[in-house]
Every structure is written in structure tokens, then in C-alpha cells.
Design a protein around this motif. Sequence first.
Motif, mmCIF file in Angstrom:
data_model
loop_
_atom_site.group_PDB
_atom_site.id
_atom_site.type_symbol
_atom_site.label_atom_id
_atom_site.label_comp_id
_atom_site.label_asym_id
_atom_site.label_seq_id
_atom_site.Cartn_x
_atom_site.Cartn_y
_atom_site.Cartn_z
ATOM 1 N N GLU A 1 0.815 -1.225 0.000
ATOM 2 C CA GLU A 1 0.000 0.000 0.000
ATOM 3 C C GLU A 1 0.843 1.267 0.000
ATOM 4 O OE1 GLU A 1 -0.735 -2.735 1.593
ATOM 5 O OE2 GLU A 1 -2.794 -3.175 0.954
ATOM 6 N N ILE A 2 2.154 1.152 0.199
ATOM 7 C CA ILE A 2 3.003 2.349 0.188
ATOM 8 C C ILE A 2 2.893 3.047 -1.175
ATOM 9 C CG2 ILE A 2 5.202 1.281 -0.600
ATOM 10 C CD1 ILE A 2 5.148 3.586 2.386
ATOM 11 N N ASP A 3 2.756 2.261 -2.250
ATOM 12 C CA ASP A 3 2.626 2.851 -3.590
ATOM 13 C C ASP A 3 1.271 3.533 -3.767
ATOM 14 O OD1 ASP A 3 5.138 2.312 -4.733
ATOM 15 O OD2 ASP A 3 4.568 0.243 -5.155
ATOM 16 N N ASP A 4 0.215 2.904 -3.287
ATOM 17 C CA ASP A 4 -1.125 3.515 -3.377
ATOM 18 C C ASP A 4 -1.127 4.819 -2.600
ATOM 19 O OD1 ASP A 4 -1.643 1.007 -4.376
ATOM 20 O OD2 ASP A 4 -2.705 0.310 -2.582
ATOM 21 N N ALA A 5 -0.526 4.786 -1.421
ATOM 22 C CA ALA A 5 -0.524 5.972 -0.551
ATOM 23 C C ALA A 5 0.180 7.132 -1.263
ATOM 24 C CB ALA A 5 0.175 5.650 0.770
ATOM 25 N N TRP A 6 1.337 6.847 -1.873
ATOM 26 C CA TRP A 6 2.072 7.914 -2.563
ATOM 27 C C TRP A 6 1.258 8.449 -3.750
ATOM 28 C CZ3 TRP A 6 5.957 11.071 -1.543
ATOM 29 C CH2 TRP A 6 6.439 11.861 -2.590
ATOM 30 N N ALA A 7 0.711 7.536 -4.547
ATOM 31 C CA ALA A 7 -0.060 7.961 -5.732
ATOM 32 C C ALA A 7 -1.251 8.814 -5.300
ATOM 33 C CB ALA A 7 -0.534 6.732 -6.506
ATOM 34 N N LYS A 8 -1.934 8.395 -4.256
ATOM 35 C CA LYS A 8 -3.122 9.148 -3.812
ATOM 36 C C LYS A 8 -2.725 10.485 -3.191
ATOM 37 C CE LYS A 8 -6.592 5.703 -3.851
ATOM 38 N NZ LYS A 8 -6.888 4.399 -3.315
ATOM 39 N N ALA A 9 -1.590 10.511 -2.509
ATOM 40 C CA ALA A 9 -1.120 11.781 -1.929
ATOM 41 C C ALA A 9 -0.795 12.766 -3.054
ATOM 42 C CB ALA A 9 0.104 11.549 -1.051
ATOM 43 N N GLU A 10 -0.202 12.258 -4.131
ATOM 44 C CA GLU A 10 0.123 13.138 -5.274
ATOM 45 C C GLU A 10 -1.143 13.670 -5.945
ATOM 46 O OE1 GLU A 10 2.933 11.037 -7.862
ATOM 47 O OE2 GLU A 10 4.299 12.689 -7.341
ATOM 48 N N GLU A 11 -2.187 12.824 -5.966
ATOM 49 C CA GLU A 11 -3.475 13.249 -6.561
ATOM 50 C C GLU A 11 -4.191 14.265 -5.681
ATOM 51 O OE1 GLU A 11 -5.928 9.775 -6.789
ATOM 52 O OE2 GLU A 11 -4.650 8.826 -8.298
ATOM 53 N N GLY A 12 -3.745 14.367 -4.417
ATOM 54 C CA GLY A 12 -4.401 15.283 -3.476
ATOM 55 C C GLY A 12 -5.596 14.652 -2.787
ATOM 56 N N SER A 13 -5.640 13.317 -2.731
ATOM 57 C CA SER A 13 -6.753 12.619 -2.077
ATOM 58 C C SER A 13 -6.808 12.952 -0.578
ATOM 59 C CB SER A 13 -6.565 11.113 -2.278
ATOM 60 O OG SER A 13 -7.356 10.410 -1.361
ATOM 61 N N ALA A 14 -8.014 13.080 -0.080
ATOM 62 C CA ALA A 14 -8.184 13.378 1.354
ATOM 63 C C ALA A 14 -7.750 12.197 2.217
ATOM 64 C CB ALA A 14 -9.645 13.733 1.631
ATOM 65 N N ASP A 15 -7.678 11.016 1.615
ATOM 66 C CA ASP A 15 -7.293 9.785 2.318
ATOM 67 C C ASP A 15 -5.790 9.624 2.508
ATOM 68 O OD1 ASP A 15 -9.454 8.437 3.061
ATOM 69 O OD2 ASP A 15 -9.461 6.983 1.415
ATOM 70 N N ALA A 16 -5.001 10.448 1.818
ATOM 71 C CA ALA A 16 -3.544 10.245 1.806
ATOM 72 C C ALA A 16 -2.845 11.602 1.917
ATOM 73 C CB ALA A 16 -3.129 9.533 0.522
ATOM 74 N N ILE A 17 -2.450 11.925 3.129
ATOM 75 C CA ILE A 17 -1.837 13.237 3.382
ATOM 76 C C ILE A 17 -0.328 13.050 3.575
ATOM 77 C CG2 ILE A 17 -1.867 15.308 4.860
ATOM 78 C CD1 ILE A 17 -4.597 14.677 3.509
ATOM 79 N N LEU A 18 0.445 13.653 2.679
ATOM 80 C CA LEU A 18 1.905 13.609 2.824
ATOM 81 C C LEU A 18 2.282 14.549 3.955
ATOM 82 C CD1 LEU A 18 4.766 12.791 1.792
ATOM 83 C CD2 LEU A 18 4.630 14.767 0.265
ATOM 84 N N GLU A 19 2.788 13.967 5.051
ATOM 85 C CA GLU A 19 3.108 14.794 6.230
ATOM 86 C C GLU A 19 4.508 15.366 6.117
ATOM 87 O OE1 GLU A 19 1.778 14.501 9.901
ATOM 88 O OE2 GLU A 19 -0.227 14.185 9.076
ATOM 89 N N SER A 20 5.433 14.557 5.549
ATOM 90 C CA SER A 20 6.823 15.002 5.529
ATOM 91 C C SER A 20 7.641 14.083 4.639
ATOM 92 C CB SER A 20 7.372 14.950 6.964
ATOM 93 O OG SER A 20 8.737 15.299 6.965
ATOM 94 N N GLY A 21 8.823 14.538 4.263
ATOM 95 C CA GLY A 21 9.805 13.669 3.617
ATOM 96 C C GLY A 21 9.703 13.633 2.114
ATOM 97 N N GLU A 22 10.608 12.838 1.541
ATOM 98 C CA GLU A 22 10.756 12.781 0.088
ATOM 99 C C GLU A 22 10.775 11.344 -0.401
ATOM 100 O OE1 GLU A 22 13.899 15.339 -1.673
ATOM 101 O OE2 GLU A 22 14.287 15.798 0.434
ATOM 102 N N LYS A 23 10.440 11.225 -1.695
ATOM 103 C CA LYS A 23 10.536 9.928 -2.389
ATOM 104 C C LYS A 23 11.576 10.101 -3.483
ATOM 105 C CE LYS A 23 7.547 6.606 -4.791
ATOM 106 N NZ LYS A 23 8.067 6.490 -6.151
#
Length: 330
Positions: free
Chosen positions: A220-242
Motif C-alpha cells: 500500500e506504500i505505492d497507493d498511498a504515494w499515488a493518492k497523496a500526489e493526486e491530493g486525495s483526502a485519504d492520503a496526506i503527505l506529512e513530511s519527507g521525500e521519495k
Amino acid sequence: MNKKSLLLIFLVFSLIFALVGCVEKKEYNIDDYFLELTYKDDFKILQLTDIHFNNKDDHQIHYKFMDLTIKDANADLIVVTGDLFTFADKKTAIELFEFIDSYGIPWTVCFGNHDEQAYFSIDWLTDLLNHYGNNCLFKDIKDDNVHGRSNFVINLMDGNNIHTQIIVMDSNKLNFSYFGYDYIKESQILWYERVVNRAKELNGGNIVESILYFHIPLPEIDDAWAKAEEGSADAILESGEKRENACPPLNNTNFFNKILELGSTKAINTGHDHVNNFRIKYKGIYLTYGIKATSYIYYDDDMLGGLSLTVKRDHSLEYTDYFHTYSEVE
Ligand SMILES: [Fe+2]
């Protein structure tokens, strides 16, 4: 069929049954995996990861480097999330554990996919950790029917109550196969469910919050990153880099769905990908990379050190990054 043939068949079957009996794993008592540590306000857990010590080098500069982070964090518990070694020998392993132990801070370890690539057996390593001493909180039950070699729980005790469970798991081995990296097996997911349910039972039917530590991130780490990039309310990038592709297993055994269903775990802390350090709150759970602890294998100069997680009395969680560079110790 003559008597001799019958006797031979009987002996062959007896041998098969005897061998099956030998490898059969024992049913377990979930309480046997519970270790305890006293909870205090703002309990701070320092995560170090991917040290990758070998048997060849003088590691003094790396000890000085890790010392910067350990002193900065001044933690109540140190968790090393796997890949401590790559082709290390017994002397290297003993020296590393003596170094960590020298701070007098409780510490623990889970195994990464490289830790069996060594001049010692995983049995030797688990025996060493199982009997290390009071600061080392580690428990591997060798002949249980739970897959892996570092599945156990540190209950942070607030009086007679468990404030938070720190659940340590083995994300398994250098089994790079059809399924890519190894993955958390069904027997471990069942074990996790029993851990969470037992804590709930001990807590008068109320869910006890937990934090997970293991090496390889979940798919799910990949889903989380993809959704955070889309701006999904379910996936908030709190900090850090990929800075590299995440390398989770290709096989998804639905551990994340079980975690969501049970509602106990608030953060899943992993290592494995050396130049990713992002953390995303995905469906209400932190998916978090640690920060690599040394300059072994591959790394980025500006992404080294450690990461702490503070467990507040009100159960809120607070991460702190500790970055250092080798120029500070050279
Ligand atoms: Fe690694």
C-alpha cells in the motif's frame, strides 16, 4: 504382496510420519510474546535502520556517526528496523549490539531481508538476542507456527494497563522471487490479530492502540504515494521525500486491510528503501519510512540519521527527524 514388501511400506510411512512430526510447528500462547516496558509521558522511540555492517571494515566512524543521532534523540527505546548486516560475522554483530547496549537505553531489533546474508546463522543471531540482557527487548520463539524470526510485542505499561503496544514483526527474507521481495505471511497476520484481540481483552474490551515496526514496507506504500500526489483526502503527505521507487513485495497478503479492520495500529514504521523518508497518513494510519543510519550500500548524504516517534499520554503521535552528515565526524 509379500511380508517383506508390507514391512518396507510400513517403515517408509513410519519415517514420513516421524519427519512430519519433527518439523511440525507448535501452537502458541499469545501472552508468551508479550514483553513489558514502563510507559512515561512523551515516550520517545528512536528508529535506526539499514545499518548494513559487513565483516571487513573498521566501523568506528559509523559508531561516531550513529552516536550523534542517539544523543540527539535521547530516546526511551531504540528500534533497529532491519538490514543491520550484509555479510557480517559474529564479531561484527556482537560489537554492534555492545555499542547499542552501551547507552543503557532499552533497545530492540527486527530482521531485514539482508540479515541472513551473513557468516553466522539466523539461529545464532536470534539466540544471542534472546539472551542478551536487560536492555535488549527481543523475543523469538523458534518452533512456533508463526512465520519469521522476530515477531513479538513490547507493551508500554501504564500501571496495570497497556498504554500502547509496540508490535515488532519479521517482514522476512532475501527471498527475491516471482513475488519480488518477501512478504508478511498469513500465519503472521493471524498472530497480529491475536495480539490486538488479547490486548483488547486485557483492556476491558477497549481497543489498545499500537505501533508497528518491520523492515519491508507494505504494498500500500505505492497507493498511498499515488493518492497523496493526486491530493486525495485519504492520503496526506506529512513530511519527507521519495527519491527512489518503493520496493514493497508484489504479493499482497492483505495485512493492511486487517490492520484497518482491527482499528488498533496508528503507525507502520519501516526501512528498506534507503533514499525514501516520506511519511503519509493513509486512511488514518501513518505509513512511515525511517531515516537510514549509516552510509553503507547506497544512500544520500543529506538523508542520513534517524527518526523518532513520541507517544503522548493522549495517544497522539509526533515524529521528529534527526539528520546528520559524515562531515560532522570526519
Ligand atoms: Fe537496506
